[in-house]
Design a protein around this motif. Structure first.
Motif: not given
Ligand SMILES: Nc1ncnc2c1ncn2[C@@H]1O[C@H](COP(=O)(O)OP(=O)(O)OP(=O)(O)O)[C@@H](O)[C@H]1O
Length: 311
Positions: A95-98, A103-107, A109-122, A146-151
């Motif tokens: 929820e926090y990453l969503t 607020i940072t304007g992550l598209k 369409a990409e949001q769900k996938q990116r959050i999943k990837e980032t959570l897996a990475l950490v 959070q810092a890596m969300l925008n790749n």
């Protein structure tokens, strides 16, 4: 090629000058350890790089583009983990990453996938706990997510390990090390062991200036004196041992007696070949019937170099 270029930057708060003509280059792709004592100006430098503070003098470039105070475009390629990250405790990590993504304007369409990837990475994937139940280490990992969300191409972390216990620090350092090759990382710390473990470059800040900036290897070669540590079981006559070591110094076998103490420990420095020095040392000690119980080639630690640089 440097992803960060700090050029002749000074920063004062009122009459207090914190940075004084600072030059700093962070090589693209490096893990750069930014070291300095308390109040040296590390956080201030990072905030200037992020455009969160205004320079009194000088310019900063990130990815070739000039940083402007207040609203800098360069933060599009930058992720930041502050020294005390704040979270909404009632949210889950996802929820926090969503929320951050929105607020940072992550598209969308990409949001769900990116959050999943980032959570897996950490290592927080599938974790449904509320953040208020997280350990400090988990919070720090969420902060990185959070810092890596925008790749980002550049990740800046302010003292990320200082509040963690040894296990949390270990995990966190492994996480940072695993990001090598994916982005440049600038992190500040006063824990030199952390720098030694994962950084390839180090910058030492002291009195508002960068005292040293180089690869860890170069730093060790430049500053570290080769040393040998000896332990004795029992030293009957300390002054005789000291005199013998001084004689070896006169003969040029060793360059300095760094330490000789009642714990039966001796540390000497030398500037010739290790094997040759150790052999000559042993030979003369044996001749005096003073046999050490151990002899060890010391590896220069960043700690000792740091002390030498800032003295
Ligand atoms: N907004 C401010 N107003 C006044 N003084 C400030 C401000 N921010 C920082 N300082 C002062 O600038 C100096 C450098 O602070 P900074 O936080 O950059 O150091 P640091 O190297 O990150 O230290 P630490 O390891 O203790 O966090 C300190 O003396 C601090 O009190």
């Amino acid at each position: 090629m440097n992803i960060i270029e700090v050029k002749n930057v000074s920063k004062s708060f009122g009459s207090k000058q914190v940075l004084d003509g600072l030059h700093l280059g962070v090589p693209t792709g490096s893990i750069f350890g930014f070291v300095g004592g308390n109040g040296a100006g590390k956080t201030t430098t990072m905030k200037l790089i992020l455009g969160l503070e205004e320079t009194t003098r000088g310019d900063i470039f990130v990815g070739g583009e000039k940083v402007t105070f207040g609203n800098t475009k360069t933060n599009r390629i930058t992720g930041y983990l502050s020294d005390v990250p704040e979270f909404y405790p009632y949210m889950s990590a996802e929820e926090y990453l969503t929320f951050c993504g929105e607020i940072t304007g992550l598209k969308k369409a990409e949001q769900k996938q990116r959050i999943k990837e980032t959570l897996a990475l950490v290592g927080l994937e599938g974790n449904k706990k509320r953040i208020k139940g997280f350990s400090r280490g988990m919070k720090q990992r969420l902060g990185i997510a959070q810092a890596m969300l925008n790749n980002p191409e550049l990740l800046i972390c302010d003292e990320p390990t200082s509040a963690l216990d040894p296990e949390g620090r270990n995990e966190f350092l492994e996480l940072l090390a695993s990001l090598k090759g994916k982005m440049t990382i600038l992190f500040s710390t006063h824990i030199l062991g952390d720098v030694e473990r994962i950084c390839d470059y180090v910058g030492i800040l002291d009195e508002g200036k960068l005292k040293v900036s180089s690869s860890i290897e170069e730093l060790k070669q430049t500053y570290a004196k080769p040393q040998i540590e000896l332990f004795f079981d029992e030293v009957a006559n300390f002054s005789a041992l000291a005199a013998e070591l001084n004689a070896l110094k006169e003969q040029g076998v060793i360059t300095e007696v760094e330490k000789i103490n009642k714990r039966n420990q001796v540390i000497i420095s030398y500037n010739k070949d290790y094997a040759e020095t150790a052999a000559a040392l042993l030979e003369s000690l044996i001749a005096k019937k003073t046999m050490p119980i151990s002899l060890r080639k010391m590896n220069p630690s960043l700690e000792s170099i740091f002390l030498e640089v800032i003295q």
